[in-house]
Each structure stands twice: as C-alpha cells, then as structure tokens.
Write an enzyme that holds these catalytic residues in place. Structure first.
Site, PDB file in Angstrom:
ATOM      1  N   ASP A 136      44.578 -17.866 -20.391  1.00 36.79           N
ATOM      2  CA  ASP A 136      44.181 -17.561 -19.010  1.00 36.79           C
ATOM      3  C   ASP A 136      44.673 -16.198 -18.559  1.00 36.79           C
ATOM      4  OD1 ASP A 136      42.890 -19.946 -18.845  1.00 36.79           O
ATOM      5  OD2 ASP A 136      44.257 -20.882 -17.416  1.00 36.79           O
TER       6      ASP A 136
ATOM      7  N   SER B  39      49.392 -31.403 -24.564  1.00 34.63           N
ATOM      8  CA  SER B  39      50.370 -31.335 -23.475  1.00 34.63           C
ATOM      9  C   SER B  39      51.024 -29.949 -23.387  1.00 34.63           C
ATOM     10  CB  SER B  39      51.412 -32.442 -23.673  1.00 34.63           C
ATOM     11  OG  SER B  39      52.236 -32.574 -22.546  1.00 34.63           O
TER      12      SER B  39
ATOM     13  N   LYS C 289      45.292 -33.070 -23.065  1.00 38.43           N
ATOM     14  CA  LYS C 289      46.194 -33.903 -22.261  1.00 38.43           C
ATOM     15  C   LYS C 289      46.756 -33.059 -21.120  1.00 38.43           C
ATOM     16  CE  LYS C 289      50.423 -36.701 -22.371  1.00 38.43           C
ATOM     17  NZ  LYS C 289      51.254 -35.914 -21.441  1.00 38.43           N
TER      18      LYS C 289
END
Length: 564
Positions: free
Chosen positions: A312, A301, A326
């Site tokens: 990223d 999460s 998740k």
C-alpha cells in the site's frame, strides 16, 4: 407550527429510544432464557440419564459447539491448555527444544527435529530417535488416540527450566537399533523466528521469517543490519507459510523501512475498545533500499499486515501467490477457573483503507460451510502512488508466480513416515555432510528410496480412482452405463495403479522433499530453508526485479493516464 414540529420530533426520538430499549430488553431476556434452558438440560441429564455423564467433557462439547458458530480463531482454552496459548503468542516455553510426532511403525512418539543449540540437541538427541520413557515413566499409547498420546509426551518433556530428567530412546542403527539414555536439563526455549538469513546474489540479501512472536522485529532488524554490512543493496523478506502472530511486531517490522509516524493498521470492531490505530513509533533503519516480499497461500494475518502495508505504501514488490486472507484481530479474555477465551474483536484495515479478510463467517451456506468472497464483489482501493489494489481476498502479489501443486502420492509418503525413515537411513549411511551445497539426491539414492517404498507394501488413494468410481455410480444411476461400459473399462485400464510409474513421474517433488528432510537433520531449520532456495521460482523472480532498477520502479509507479 414550529411548536408542533418540535413536539413531533420529540415524540419520534422518544419512540426510537423506546424501541431501542425494547430491543435491548428482548435480547437480554433471550440470553437469560436460553442460559436457563441450557443449565436446566444439563442438570436433568446429570440426574436422570441412564449412564453417568462426564460433566467437563459435556460442557466443553457445548462450548465448542457454540464457538463453531463464530470463526475458527475464536477458541476456548481451559486452564491446562493456557500454556500452549502463551507459547503461541510468545514463542517461548520451558522444555528440551525438540519437535515430536506420532510414529506409526513403532506405535511410539519420535523426535522429528531437535532445535539447534537447545538441550535436546546439546545432549545428543537426534531426529529419528523413538521415545521410550521420560523421567522413568514409560511413554506407551494404550487406548489414547495418537494426538492425545503426542500431547501426553509433550507435557512430560516440558517443565520448569533448570529441572533435569533421563530421556530413554530407541535409536535406529544401520542394521539394528539400540537403547540410549540422555540426561537433559530443561531451559527456557524460544523458537527462532529468523531461522536463516544470508546473501542470495552479489548484492541481494535474504531473510526468512517464520512467525511474528514477541520481539521478532528485533531479530529481523539485527539480520537486516548484518546483511547490509555484508554488502546487501536490496533485500528479500520471505513470509511464505508464515501464519502470523503479533500485530504490533508486524507494525514494528514495517517501521524498519518506513518513516516514523506512518499509520499502518486501523482496527474496527463492535465496541469502542476494539477500535485502534497503530503507527510506526521509531526512526526507520532504511527507507530507500529496494525490497521484495515473498508470500503464498500460507501467509496470513501479521504476514498480510506486513506485506500489504509495504504494498500500500509502494515500499516493496510483492512476489508469489495470493495470501490466505485473514483480516481478523483476536484478543484474550480471562475466564473463571484460570481459563482463557481468545475472541475475534475487530477487523484490521491497512494503509489504503482495505481489509483483506477473505471469508465472511457471519454468512454461512445452508450446509454450514463458508466461502471466500468472490473477486466480483471486492472493492478497488489505491496505494500511495495510485496503484489499484483490492480488498476481500488476501494480498495479491505484484508479480504472481504459479505455485507447484504437491502430488497426492507425496502426502501419503510423508504420512506413512517413508520420507522420514529414508532420511534417518541416509544419515546413518552418510555420518557427516560438509555443507548444504554438497547435498544432492542422486539417481542411486532415489533408487534406494523406491526399494524402501516397495518393501513396505505402500498403498495410497488416488483422486482419479475416487472420481472415476463416483462417475460410474452416477452413470449407472442415470442409465448411461450400458452404452459407456467399454469406455469406462478403457479409462480404468489407463488409470491402473502403477507405483513404479508414479514414483518416476513425480520424482522431482519427491526428491525435493527428501533433500529438505535430510538437510534438516544436518543443519537444522536453517538447512531446510537453504535447501528450498536451491531451486525456488519465487526467489528467482524477486532477484530478477531487484537487480533491474527500472523494472522495480515501474512496478511501484502508478499507471500513466493516456492523453486525449
């Protein structure tokens, strides 16, 4: 002709609207019909069933059955359990600041870990103490299940800050035990999300983040600034076994290392209200310092938002094993009679555009189970620099480190409280410990542990025995047993139960667990973290890449395209 086309288009649109309206009406009818059926069945049972039914238990079972068709994160919290939900979100509660668990040997509840600086620790309560009574009320299990018993004692220990009570415990001594009483005043407890931070190399700082509770970004910021002042020129953030928490806190932590105005998370759901965009709102602390983030299968999460976003944006090297996967976002909805529904309303997407949700709960197997999305069905996305990353399977580290699998025997040693009991005895034999570096489980210590295990007539299931038994049953069923009986006997002999052999063979991971439990007794949660770091392959890899600027830069750069 144009008029005819116009009329045809109008007819098709109206037909489409009519079909849509029909579908909505049919769905609404189905909902009303089935709610009416459910209500009628309950009334009939309540009136005619031979025994008296428990209405609250029966309805709750029905609700849980309904929620089981969604995902594990959509949960119902009745009034009496809303407090635990708030504690999970905020990390705060009113109590004594101590972890407890059921202790089989005494059929009681034991103190597992007092929190440093909190009422229990300040009063002198220690790990290993067995709770006898709280505020004059005996804490006995009776017919309750162990989990229910733990909940009862936990509820008794908690209360309004400022209220006091007498805690009576049974404290183990070297060759005996004694009853002790402590007057404890409850206070607001906030679990520390950063239990430890420090320097792990000449110029490498390290901080452990255990949960994304309210205001944890401020704790991370404070630790980060302090480490920089101590001379840290690169940083390791440890998110291993961090199950997540607040999405906003994750964004705020990423914000410490990336510029203001950067979009970190986009949420998308069925309703317009579920859609949102989360951007960094503050000026960063440092956008240049080299970062490494440690993750494993327990990182989920908000941990995946933090590590995935930094990956990223090519802002950190991710080290460890693949994360949990998740990518679902929950919100809370108020219910009648002060209940709360925690419901999954959307999925989140990190800067590359990928969603890392690894399990599609909408598509279940025939047996009701769910499976991870296979790698072959994942999609390629790209980081800011053009590196390939994939969706649908958690965050894949830039540097993968093969994780050690815990042996089966260790699970049973912990479950039977043998690790716990040895740590209690060790602390009685060693009243003080100067520092974490002096904690070493010697061969003599381990011999003492083995004696304790043998004295308890310790038994444990071994997977090899279970699999062999199943194989024999299948071989007999298929008619192969007669020709393979000698081979099976030989294999059984080789797999014969040998406790001494298993304790010696798995000595390294067992010693590590013993040392970690003991470290917690002397130095609380930070001691456990410091002990784990003594021999940590993930940490070694992170230090290796952070102290090699060329390697660090190469990992975060897009692969060069071959010239034709």
């Amino acid at each position: 002709m144009n008029t005819k086309k116009s009329l045809l288009v109008t007819f098709v649109v109206l037909l489409g609207l009519g079909l849509s309206s029909f579908k909505d009406d049919d769905r609404n009818f189905q909902i009303a019909k089935n709610l009416d059926i459910f209500n009628s069945i309950f009334k009939e049972l309540d009136m005619f069933y031979v025994d008296t039914i428990d209405p609250e238990k029966m309805i709750e079972t029905g609700v849980n059955g309904m929620l089981s068709l969604t995902d594990p994160y959509t949960e119902y919290y009745p009034d009496e359990e809303v407090g635990s939900l708030k504690e999970m979100i905020t990390g705060k509660y009113g109590g004594i600041g101590a972890a407890i668990r059921y202790y089989k040997a005494k059929d009681r509840i034991a103190i597992v870990e007092p929190t440093e600086g909190m009422p229990a620790a300040e009063a002198g309560v220690k790990a290993g103490d067995i709770i006898l009574s709280v505020g004059g009320k005996d804490m006995v299990r009776g017919t309750m299940k162990p989990q229910e018993f733990s909940s009862k004692v936990s509820e008794a220990l908690r209360g309004e800050p400022g209220t006091s009570f007498i805690l009576k415990v049974l404290r183990p001594l070297k060759n005996d035990s004694t009853v002790m009483e402590f007057k404890i005043t409850r206070k607001n407890i906030r679990t520390n999300p950063v239990p430890y931070y420090g320097m792990v190399h000449d110029s490498v700082g390290y901080l452990s983040l255990t949960g994304f509770t309210d205001n944890c970004a401020k704790d991370v910021k404070k630790a980060f600034i302090d480490l920089k002042e101590r001379g840290a020129r690169s940083m390791i953030i440890d998110l291993r076994d961090n199950g997540g928490g607040s999405l906003q806190e994750a964004v705020d932590i990423v914000n410490l290392f990336v510029p203001k105005g950067q979009e970190i998370v986009v949420t998308k759901g069925k309703l317009r209200q579920a859609a949102g965009s989360y951007k960094t709102a503050n000026e960063p602390v440092d956008t240049e310092i080299p970062l490494a983030v440690l993750v494993n299968g327990g990182s989920a999460s908000a941990s995946e938002i933090t590590s995935g976003s930094l990956q990223d944006l090519d802002r950190a090297v991710i080290v460890g094993t693949r994360t949990y996967g998740k990518g679902l976002v929950q919100t809370t909805r108020p219910l009648p009679y002060n209940g709360t529904l925690k419901v999954t309303t959307s999925k989140y997407y990190i800067p590359s555009g990928r969603c890392i949700q690894a399990i599609d709960y909408a598509k279940k197997n025939a047996d009701g189970s769910v499976a991870r999305i296979p790698d072959s069905l994942t999609t390629v996305f790209h980081t800011a620099a053009g590196r390939e990353v994939r969706d649908g399977g958690g965050i894949r580290p830039d540097i993968e480190v093969k994780g050690d699998k815990l042996p089966n025997i260790l699970f049973y040693l912990m479950n039977d409280d043998l690790i716990f009991d040895y740590a209690t005895q060790y602390c009685l034999d060693h009243p003080s410990l100067t520092d974490i570096d002096s904690l070493v489980i010697t061969d003599a210590d381990y011999a003492g542990f083995k004696e304790l295990v043998k004295s308890r007539d310790f038994k444990y299931d071994r997977e090899s025995e279970k699999i062999l038994k199943t194989l024999k049953e299948v071989a007999e069923f298929e008619g192969y047993m007669d020709g393979a009986s000698e081979e099976f006997k030989a294999l059984e002999k080789k797999l014969n139960h040998n406790l001494d052999r298993d304790l010696d063979y798995f000595a390294k991971p067992i010693k590590e667990q013993l040392a970690e439990e003991i470290a917690t007794r002397y130095f609380y949660q930070k001691g456990a973290v410091m002990q784990r770091l003594k021999d940590d392959d993930d940490l070694k890899k992170a230090i290796e890449v952070l102290t090699n600027p060329e390697k660090y830069k190469l990992i975060l750069s897009a692969p060069q395209v071959a010239q034709k």
